[in-house]
Design a protein around this motif. Structure first.
Motif, mmCIF file in Angstrom:
data_model
loop_
_atom_site.group_PDB
_atom_site.id
_atom_site.type_symbol
_atom_site.label_atom_id
_atom_site.label_comp_id
_atom_site.label_asym_id
_atom_site.label_seq_id
_atom_site.Cartn_x
_atom_site.Cartn_y
_atom_site.Cartn_z
ATOM 1 N N ALA A 38 0.831 -1.212 0.000
ATOM 2 C CA ALA A 38 0.000 0.000 0.000
ATOM 3 C C ALA A 38 0.863 1.258 0.000
ATOM 4 O O ALA A 38 0.587 2.216 -0.742
ATOM 5 C CB ALA A 38 -0.932 -0.004 1.221
ATOM 6 N N LEU A 39 1.909 1.278 0.806
ATOM 7 C CA LEU A 39 2.802 2.444 0.842
ATOM 8 C C LEU A 39 3.504 2.654 -0.501
ATOM 9 O O LEU A 39 3.636 3.787 -0.975
ATOM 10 C CB LEU A 39 3.841 2.268 1.959
ATOM 11 C CG LEU A 39 3.322 2.307 3.393
ATOM 12 C CD1 LEU A 39 4.440 2.001 4.383
ATOM 13 C CD2 LEU A 39 2.716 3.672 3.697
ATOM 14 N N ILE A 74 12.050 -3.572 -1.162
ATOM 15 C CA ILE A 74 12.888 -2.869 -2.147
ATOM 16 C C ILE A 74 12.022 -2.172 -3.190
ATOM 17 O O ILE A 74 12.376 -1.099 -3.688
ATOM 18 C CB ILE A 74 13.875 -3.861 -2.798
ATOM 19 C CG1 ILE A 74 14.871 -4.356 -1.735
ATOM 20 C CG2 ILE A 74 14.612 -3.210 -3.956
ATOM 21 C CD1 ILE A 74 15.778 -5.452 -2.198
ATOM 22 N N SER A 75 10.860 -2.732 -3.493
ATOM 23 C CA SER A 75 9.941 -2.062 -4.416
ATOM 24 C C SER A 75 9.450 -0.744 -3.831
ATOM 25 O O SER A 75 9.257 0.237 -4.559
ATOM 26 C CB SER A 75 8.748 -2.981 -4.720
ATOM 27 O OG SER A 75 9.170 -4.172 -5.360
ATOM 28 N N VAL A 76 9.247 -0.706 -2.504
ATOM 29 C CA VAL A 76 8.867 0.551 -1.863
ATOM 30 C C VAL A 76 9.998 1.574 -2.017
ATOM 31 O O VAL A 76 9.760 2.751 -2.330
ATOM 32 C CB VAL A 76 8.538 0.325 -0.375
ATOM 33 C CG1 VAL A 76 8.267 1.655 0.326
ATOM 34 C CG2 VAL A 76 7.334 -0.609 -0.224
ATOM 35 N N LEU A 77 11.238 1.146 -1.805
ATOM 36 C CA LEU A 77 12.384 2.043 -1.993
ATOM 37 C C LEU A 77 12.445 2.555 -3.427
ATOM 38 O O LEU A 77 12.739 3.729 -3.671
ATOM 39 C CB LEU A 77 13.688 1.315 -1.643
ATOM 40 C CG LEU A 77 13.962 1.033 -0.164
ATOM 41 C CD1 LEU A 77 15.235 0.215 -0.004
ATOM 42 C CD2 LEU A 77 14.069 2.338 0.609
ATOM 43 N N LEU A 78 12.154 1.670 -4.362
ATOM 44 C CA LEU A 78 12.162 2.079 -5.777
ATOM 45 C C LEU A 78 11.165 3.194 -6.028
ATOM 46 O O LEU A 78 11.475 4.192 -6.706
ATOM 47 C CB LEU A 78 11.839 0.873 -6.655
ATOM 48 C CG LEU A 78 11.626 1.148 -8.155
ATOM 49 C CD1 LEU A 78 12.871 1.742 -8.782
ATOM 50 C CD2 LEU A 78 11.218 -0.127 -8.880
ATOM 51 N N ASN A 79 9.972 3.082 -5.479
ATOM 52 C CA ASN A 79 8.958 4.119 -5.668
ATOM 53 C C ASN A 79 9.305 5.410 -4.942
ATOM 54 O O ASN A 79 8.864 6.488 -5.344
ATOM 55 C CB ASN A 79 7.596 3.602 -5.188
ATOM 56 C CG ASN A 79 7.050 2.493 -6.071
ATOM 57 O OD1 ASN A 79 7.243 2.505 -7.282
ATOM 58 N ND2 ASN A 79 6.392 1.521 -5.454
ATOM 59 N N LEU A 80 10.077 5.315 -3.862
ATOM 60 C CA LEU A 80 10.451 6.510 -3.108
ATOM 61 C C LEU A 80 11.568 7.307 -3.789
ATOM 62 O O LEU A 80 11.619 8.533 -3.654
ATOM 63 C CB LEU A 80 10.890 6.121 -1.691
ATOM 64 C CG LEU A 80 9.803 5.612 -0.752
ATOM 65 C CD1 LEU A 80 10.409 5.178 0.583
ATOM 66 C CD2 LEU A 80 8.739 6.681 -0.519
ATOM 67 N N ASN A 112 4.002 5.726 -5.537
ATOM 68 C CA ASN A 112 4.098 5.654 -6.994
ATOM 69 C C ASN A 112 3.027 6.482 -7.685
ATOM 70 O O ASN A 112 3.242 7.004 -8.788
ATOM 71 C CB ASN A 112 3.986 4.197 -7.434
ATOM 72 C CG ASN A 112 4.161 4.041 -8.930
ATOM 73 O OD1 ASN A 112 5.113 4.552 -9.508
ATOM 74 N ND2 ASN A 112 3.247 3.324 -9.564
ATOM 75 N N SER A 113 1.887 6.662 -7.048
ATOM 76 C CA SER A 113 0.752 7.318 -7.697
ATOM 77 C C SER A 113 0.614 8.794 -7.350
ATOM 78 O O SER A 113 -0.103 9.521 -8.042
ATOM 79 C CB SER A 113 -0.552 6.595 -7.341
ATOM 80 O OG SER A 113 -0.760 6.629 -5.931
ATOM 81 N N ASN A 114 1.289 9.259 -6.287
ATOM 82 C CA ASN A 114 1.084 10.626 -5.836
ATOM 83 C C ASN A 114 2.403 11.219 -5.344
ATOM 84 O O ASN A 114 3.051 10.656 -4.455
ATOM 85 C CB ASN A 114 0.040 10.644 -4.709
ATOM 86 C CG ASN A 114 -0.393 12.051 -4.351
ATOM 87 O OD1 ASN A 114 0.325 12.780 -3.681
ATOM 88 N ND2 ASN A 114 -1.581 12.430 -4.801
ATOM 89 N N VAL A 115 2.760 12.379 -5.911
ATOM 90 C CA VAL A 115 4.027 13.017 -5.558
ATOM 91 C C VAL A 115 4.030 13.488 -4.114
ATOM 92 O O VAL A 115 5.045 13.374 -3.399
ATOM 93 C CB VAL A 115 4.316 14.206 -6.513
ATOM 94 C CG1 VAL A 115 5.580 14.938 -6.080
ATOM 95 C CG2 VAL A 115 4.447 13.717 -7.935
#
Length: 374
Positions: free
Chosen positions: A9-10, A51-57, A15-18
């Motif tokens: 969710a995070l 790691i996917s969360v880090l990628l989106n961050l 990924n969807s909102n700056v």
């Protein structure tokens, strides 16, 4: 499992909102994610999600790139990149490695996002330490699942960073890419995935040799552009046509960059030659003067003594005499037609009968005037 759902969710929010991305970019969250990733009890799937969360961050976020470096995440990601997949495992790629592959792919993409878009030279320099392992993986079995992520990582790591480019080229990375491209190009006419991989490789090669005069010259000398175009131009497939247009666009960029470098090189050479010419100007003039004098002396020896000055003096004298001739003739005429007084007296005495019929002045007055002859 609940933690994995929360991380999903995070990651989706970032990924969807700056605004969500900026709110989540905190040192505390980065530290929490790193702690969870390095924990030996954490499953491979949970590591992948974290790691996917880090990628989106960090994607398109300079603040996230900086936090990734300052919180010590980059070394952890580099360690996972080296240890998750090895060359021997790729050679025997099977279904049991799929789970590890997803983790490796997420690490690869996160490192790529950490170094570019926007460009981050500090992160590029740090991540360049994994390029030797990247080259090792490239030398393994050619597969799209491996080639595409590695090409993305290499391209973004070297883009716009000359020291990193030189490091990658010096260890033979560009030669490996060239060999891979040659093999893919031979198979691209029959295999569309090979053609797509070849395009990815050409894009990376373009980034590696961009603004590099030595490699651009070698590319042209070895007829590299023609090889690239001919490899795809034989096919009439629509997708291949798009690929050809991409390659031609890259060729145009390479040619323009090479022309700019060539013009700058020529300008620099001309400036250096001009400076050398100024320094050696006096010596050059002296040499030219000596050469001209020697040639003139040899020519004079062949023609004999000079007569130009003598002839010139003679012609000048003749000209002066011609100018003085009218004046002399005028004076002479005056002497002939205006005799002296003694001559007039002798003429009167010798006249018939010895009688003077008229004075000389009267006789002249009675006679018509005579024209002066010159």
């Amino acid at each position: 499992m609940l933690k994995e759902f929360a991380l999903h969710a995070l990651g989706a929010l970032a990924n969807s909102n700056v605004l969500c991305q900026q709110s989540l970019c905190t040192p505390e969250l980065f530290d929490e994610l790193m702690t969870f990733i390095v924990d030996e009890k954490t499953s491979v799937n949970s590591q992948t999600v974290s790691i996917s969360v880090l990628l989106n961050l960090v994607s398109k976020n300079s603040a996230g790139q900086m936090l990734l470096r300052e919180t010590g995440c980059i070394p952890v990601l580099q360690k996972l990149f080296r240890e998750t997949l090895t060359k021997s495992e790729i050679d025997f790629f099977n279904a049991s490695l799929k789970e590890k592959y997803f983790l490796w792919n997420a690490v690869c993409n996160t490192l790529a996002a950490a170094v570019n878009n926007p460009q981050n030279k500090e992160n590029q320099t740090i991540c360049s330490s994994i390029l030797p392992h990247v080259q090792t993986l490239l030398e393994a079995r050619i597969q799209a699942e491996i080639i595409h992520p590695l090409c993305l990582l290499i391209g973004l790591t070297v883009a716009g960073n000359t020291p990193v480019k030189e490091f990658f080229i010096s260890m033979g990375g560009l030669d490996v890419l060239a060999d891979i491209f040659t093999n893919l190009a031979e198979d691209s006419r029959q295999n569309m995935p090979s053609a797509k991989m070849a395009v990815s490789v050409t894009c990376v090669m373009g980034l590696c040799i961009a603004q590099n005069q030595q490699n651009l010259i070698l590319l042209l000398k070895n007829n590299g552009l023609k090889l690239i175009i001919d490899s795809f131009s034989a096919s009439h497939n629509e997708i291949v046509g798009i690929i050809v247009s991409v390659v031609l666009q890259n060729c145009t960029i390479w040619a323009e960059q090479f022309l700019d470098k060539l013009l700058a090189y020529v300008s620099n050479e001309v400036s250096e030659m001009e400076n050398q010419g100024r320094a050696l100007g006096h010596l050059k003039k002296t040499k030219e003067t000596l050469t001209k004098e020697q040639f003139k002396r040899e020519e004079d020896e062949e023609q004999g003594p000079k007569t130009e000055s003598v002839v010139g003096d003679s012609l000048q004298k003749d000209s002066d005499q011609e100018k003085a001739l009218p004046k002399q003739c005028s004076e002479l005429g005056a002497q002939i037609y205006h005799p002296s007084a003694n001559d007039e007296l002798e003429s009167q005495l010798e006249s018939p009968g010895g009688v003077v019929t008229a004075p000389e002045d009267e006789r002249r007055a009675q006679q018509p005037p005579k024209e002066e002859q010159h």
